[in-house]
Enzyme design. Structure first.
Site, short mmCIF file in Angstrom:
data_model
loop_
_atom_site.label_atom_id
_atom_site.label_comp_id
_atom_site.label_asym_id
_atom_site.label_seq_id
_atom_site.Cartn_x
_atom_site.Cartn_y
_atom_site.Cartn_z
N GLU A 46 -4.72 6.93 -3.84
CA GLU A 46 -5.09 6.96 -5.55
C GLU A 46 -6.58 6.70 -5.86
O GLU A 46 -7.95 6.77 -5.01
CB GLU A 46 -5.12 5.01 -5.08
CG GLU A 46 -3.54 4.45 -5.58
CD GLU A 46 -3.30 3.01 -4.90
OE1 GLU A 46 -4.88 2.59 -5.53
OE2 GLU A 46 -2.74 2.57 -4.72
N HIS A 56 -2.37 0.44 -10.39
CA HIS A 56 -2.65 -0.64 -8.81
C HIS A 56 -2.77 -2.04 -9.37
O HIS A 56 -4.17 -2.08 -9.54
CB HIS A 56 -4.02 0.21 -7.61
CG HIS A 56 -3.76 -0.93 -6.24
ND1 HIS A 56 -4.26 -0.25 -4.93
CD2 HIS A 56 -4.03 -1.78 -6.40
CE1 HIS A 56 -4.53 -1.55 -4.38
NE2 HIS A 56 -4.25 -2.39 -4.98
N ARG A 106 1.17 -1.41 0.01
CA ARG A 106 -0.10 -0.11 0.11
C ARG A 106 0.97 1.34 0.25
O ARG A 106 2.07 1.16 0.34
CB ARG A 106 -1.19 -0.09 1.38
CG ARG A 106 -2.01 -1.28 1.09
CD ARG A 106 -3.30 -0.26 0.40
NE ARG A 106 -4.54 -1.30 0.48
CZ ARG A 106 -4.66 -2.86 -0.52
NH1 ARG A 106 -3.74 -2.59 -1.36
NH2 ARG A 106 -5.94 -2.71 -0.08
#
Ligand code: 8YV
Length: 311
Positions: free
Chosen positions: A259, A277, A230
């Site tokens: 994000e 991601h 993360r």
């Protein structure tokens, strides 16, 4: 009466169709549904969300009938697990099925940054081949890879790295039994003993910014960071500073703070490969994840605790 379920992010079409067949589905991300969702809130009994999206306590408080949060992912850093438990809500994840693909994206990022793959692509397309030299890359063979967080994903990355001739060491918050790899006493010690630092640690308050300026300094000017965990586990100020002043050699990043509206400084950071991601984002894995999301909902509405409940 079909149970009412709230989707916080879209799923693959076949799963959305199956959800529609079984439940009354509301979509929080659909602007056309904003007013109808408002009236449905007291009846919503299930939530489907992503690991990167989670659900805030403010939203949980708006849903008095909520009994299950089925996460389409393994990360629960965006869900307050004790708070959910205090309200009798099961939080279930898609354990196990995404491990290999997330490890693969880590390897892809590592090789991409070590061997300048995105730069090479731009160089060929831009007609520079034959006109300008292309920089030499860095070989992974014989290098040391440090795994920060030796869970399932960290181990899968380590096994792959060994196939590239790399020597593995790791740091983990709790001791890990039955591993052939060298354990380091702290993140700084791990970074000092690594050429590539693979960040695979679960995000939590305890691991926030665990990769800080001290860790990056220890990694050194020939060291690379790969982040498949993360964004929050790295101090992004420190990372951007280290990339820009050359105190580390480069980074391959699949995850970021905030994000998709990540810091624009990443766009111009040197020797940095960025992905939006995509760790678990393959057809095969998203199919397996979707099955688990639906199975966890079905278990809950069948009166059972979902098999992969984590709180
Ligand atoms: C997914 C993830 O991209 O598993 C996780 O925690 O972050 C990823 O697998 C995400 O959950 C899909 O929304």
């Amino acid at each position: 009466m079909k149970p009412e379920v709230l989707l916080l992010e879209p799923m693959m079409a076949p799963f959305e169709e199956r959800l529609e067949a079984l439940y009354t589905v509301h979509r929080l991300y659909d602007p056309a549904q904003v007013s109808s969702i408002e009236t449905a809130l007291p009846n919503i009994r299930g939530v489907v969300t992503g690991g990167g999206t989670g659900i805030s306590n403010e939203w949980i408080e708006k849903l008095p009938a909520l009994g299950v949060v089925s996460v389409n992912g393994v990360g629960t850093d965006k869900v307050d697990l004790p708070f959910a438990r205090s309200r009798g809500i099961d939080v279930a994840i898609t354990a196990g099925v995404l491990t290999d693909d997330v490890a693969d994206i880590g390897i892809a990022l590592m090789l991409a940054v070590l061997r300048h793959v995105p730069c090479g692509d731009a160089y060929v397309r831009g007609g520079q081949w034959g006109n300008e030299p292309f920089p030499l890359g860095t070989s992974p063979t014989g290098k040391r890879v440090g795994i920060l967080g030796l869970g399932q994903i960290g181990k899968a990355f380590a096994r792959r790295a060994e196939a590239f001739g790399m020597q593995v060491r790791y740091w983990n918050r709790s001791p890990v039994a039955d591993t052939p790899w060298k354990s380091c006493a702290s993140p700084v010690e791990l970074a000092a003993d690594s050429d590539v630092l693979c960040v695979a640690i679960a995000a939590s308050a305890a691991t926030s910014k665990v990769v800080d300026s001290e860790v990056l300094r220890a990694l050194g000017s020939k060291g690379f960071v790969v982040n498949i965990a993360r964004g929050t586990v790295i101090d992004e100020d420190a990372l951007l500073a280290a990339l820009n002043d050359g105190s580390i050699a480069g980074a391959g990043l699949d995850v970021f703070v905030n994000e998709p509206n990540i810091r624009e400084e990443f766009f111009t950071a040197p020797n940095t490969v960025l992905m939006p991601h995509q760790g678990s984002a393959t057809i095969e894995t998203r199919l397996a994840m979707g099955e688990m999301v639906l199975a966890n909902l079905a278990a809950h509405f069948g009166g059972e605790t979902p098999a992969t409940t984590v709180n």
